[in-house]
Design an enzyme around this catalytic site. Sequence first.
Site: not given
Ligand code: MGD
Ligand code: MGD
Ligand code: MO
Length: 766
Positions: A111, A113
């Site tokens: 898993y 991104w």
């Molecule tokens: N800049 C940036 N943008 C991203 C990403 C990133 O890594 N960086 N990741 C992307 C990805 S993979 C995803 S899945 C999405 C995730 O999208 P979300 O899951 O919606 O994003 P988060 O920033 O984890 O949470 C959004 C807000 O929810 C609020 N929150 C947390 N817990 C609770 C709760 O229990 N109740 C309520 N009401 N609010 C709560 C927090 O204040 C938090 O800032 O974002 C995407 N966008």
């Molecule tokens: N506590 C907590 N944990 C969370 C979350 C949270 O809200 N709270 N959010 C979760 C969510 S929504 C998500 S989506 C996950 C995200 O978790 P990940 O998707 O695992 O996070 P990334 O940092 O995007 O990891 C991508 C990795 O791929 C590598 N990469 C990029 N391009 C390439 C390529 O072309 N080839 C190879 N071989 N490698 C490459 C990057 O260097 C990086 O190390 O984290 C989750 N973890």
């Molecule tokens: Mo995510």
Amino acid sequence: MTRRQTLPHSSHWGAFSVSVRERDIEIVPHPRDPDPSSLLANIPASVSHPARIARPMIRRGWLDGGPGPDRRRGADEFVAVAWADALDHAAAELRRVYAAHGPRAVFGGSYGWASAGRFHDAQHQIHRFLNLAGGYVRSINSYSSGAASVILPHVIGPQSAVAGNNVSWSDLVNESALVLAFGGMALKNNDVGGGGTSRHIARGSLAAARGRGVEFHLIGPLRDDLPEVVEAVWHPIRPGTDMALMLGLAHTLVREGLHDRAFLDRFCVGWETFADYLSGRGDGQPKDAAWAAAICGVPADEIAGLARRCAGRRTLITCSQSLQRAEHGEQPVWMGVVLAAMLGQIGLEGGGFAYALGSTSNTGKPPLAVPLPTMPVGHNSVADFIPVARIGDLLLHPGEEFDYDGRRLAYPDIRLLYWAGGNPFHHHQDIGRLRRGFARPDTVIVHDSAWTATARHADIVLPATITLEREDIGAAAGDPLMVAMHRAVAPYREARDDYHIFTGLAERLGLAAAFTEGRSARQWLEHLYEPTRRALAERGVNAPDFAQFWEDGELLLPTQPWDGGIVRDFRRNPETAPLPTPSGRIEIASATIAGFGYADCPGHPAWLPPAEGAGSPAASRFPLQLIANQPATRLHSQLDFGATSRGSKIRGREPVRIHPQDAAVRGIADGDIVRLYNDRGACLAGAVLSDALRPGVVQLSTGAWYDPADPAAEIPFCVHGNPNVLTRDTGTSRLAQGCTGQLALVEIERFDGPLPPIKAFDPPVR
Ligand SMILES: Nc1nc2c(c(=O)[nH]1)N[C@H]1C(S)=C(S)[C@@H](COP(=O)(O)OP(=O)(O)OC[C@H]3O[C@@H](n4cnc5c(=O)[nH]c(N)nc54)[C@H](O)[C@@H]3O)O[C@H]1N2
Ligand SMILES: Nc1nc2c(c(=O)[nH]1)N[C@H]1C(S)=C(S)[C@@H](COP(=O)(O)OP(=O)(O)OC[C@H]3O[C@@H](n4cnc5c(=O)[nH]c(N)nc54)[C@H](O)[C@@H]3O)O[C@H]1N2
Ligand SMILES: [Mo]
């Protein structure tokens, strides 16, 4: 000196062009983009940063002792080897494991991104390769949406039906009267859309909606989860308790006769069952506003007032993904649908329920009219899978049974773990436990471009290129710009494309012809482009051949008119366009789920206190509620060494926001280095005092690279600020088994000891 060139390119956080001379690059946002992301400034560092992996490496203990479980993983040294040797070792080990243990011993979920680009996408590459090699145990669903993706099909339809496809940004701007945003629509999250985006429109859309007079209510612990321009009424809720607040709203609607009985009768099933729970006829406890207030911390009169404001107008309930990334995360998503049904607004323009609108940049935009280039991955012969966030249990409990969505499954015994394009030491909870899991398999193989903690926990580390070092096609569903991602720089040191690496392994396993189909990377791009070109030609629109597309640098694809999808069809005629649920209607109570008999996910939405919430035994020792949300300064852990990410750190540590009251009682001042801790682990961070948080809440975003003071320690102490040393490794419920990483209980103290150096970005060997 070669002359400066400007080349089109793309990333998950936006399309751009790169102006390049040798390895010196400048990033210029795409002119189409009204609100380019500050994450673009992280890119230049990636080209030559010392954190890049320079050569193939093998862990000393594995090289000397051969495959086998090893607790030294993550604390051992590495030996540089030639590519041919690294590939020989990896191929021999794959052959051994497939022969001795079969494909059920290979975990290739992998898993993560990875990067933008339709061909080189690491997930497609690894899955195609492992399918040919014999198959693999896969993972299903996502860390993003583990609970919602399982509960929604039982209740209203597939996640795609309500995630940006029933209510668009333009519906919100033009039709909504009131937006009740659970978890907000943080602009920082809109920076990112998987696969790329050419237009960041959330800021402009929210401002336009407010300009038309839309009333915004933010339910969330952080005030900045909606931008100031919308002048939202902030209801600072206790994290993890939205379900109680929603029940309080629902109870008020019923008590005051404000719920839409006609809608519930015509479009829903299960209302009576749920109404019994709501009124307390079942359990003696009415879920009224006063009851809710005691749990969620929003005053009862505020709850009742909000319910009255929502009734009788075009109200849109949005639910961010964060709410369901917590224990019982299924409940607020289900209840969001129920609340919208009670308001009678589901299926109307700008009303009803929208999941994840605003959580990424490509929801709520019109769908494309032509297919995108897609790399075929072939067929996996292995049926076994895990819900993605059960990786710790998979590694630690082979053979053990678990529940998932009405099924009883078992964890296979994994001998070989293969990861490309993901970072479990970023994404998974309870890193101390994950480390114990990573000690179990015989072999861990990782491809990455940089020395992430996952690479440091591998036996065979293979250096991958970044997108700037290869050619690809950038495109995403939900954005019309297809980008010819030109190669801007030569690969760093000995880095190779994942495609090239897997080709080398395929050759050794006698699978090269099947894996490559005789195509070079460029020939694959031409091949994958063809179905899109053909579909364009069939529509009689501009359909350049590949060479022309490559030279133009981009192509704007046609979109379909917005029609609101199956939810709006259902609203127009529930008899001829039933929902794909068992009853064909919205399931306020679900006989299917009730039949599973899960105490942690009963047959109707219910308030279920989390094991670690206010009033729990853990809360007496760890009284602060940590929000571990997505970072504003990077995508997850990617490019944590880039300028935007580094710029936010405090003496090199990730910032933790804390309310001035909570800081004062702990003697913490703005800019202090603090230690966050609980029984699972501890980390350092830099304190930022802010009244944009509800008191009792602290926020430490994910993504700081795990940097243990002692890599061999049982209980991890990260000196850099990775919150996943603190989070709990448990599923949302037996239904979805989703990720619960958003919340954890912690305590914080000022850290007065000598400040340990940051080593996360130093390569383990030069
Ligand atoms: N800049 C940036 N943008 C991203 C990403 C990133 O890594 N960086 N990741 C992307 C990805 S993979 C995803 S899945 C999405 C995730 O999208 P979300 O899951 O919606 O994003 P988060 O920033 O984890 O949470 C959004 C807000 O929810 C609020 N929150 C947390 N817990 C609770 C709760 O229990 N109740 C309520 N009401 N609010 C709560 C927090 O204040 C938090 O800032 O974002 C995407 N966008
Ligand atoms: N506590 C907590 N944990 C969370 C979350 C949270 O809200 N709270 N959010 C979760 C969510 S929504 C998500 S989506 C996950 C995200 O978790 P990940 O998707 O695992 O996070 P990334 O940092 O995007 O990891 C991508 C990795 O791929 C590598 N990469 C990029 N391009 C390439 C390529 O072309 N080839 C190879 N071989 N490698 C490459 C990057 O260097 C990086 O190390 O984290 C989750 N973890
Ligand atoms: Mo995510």
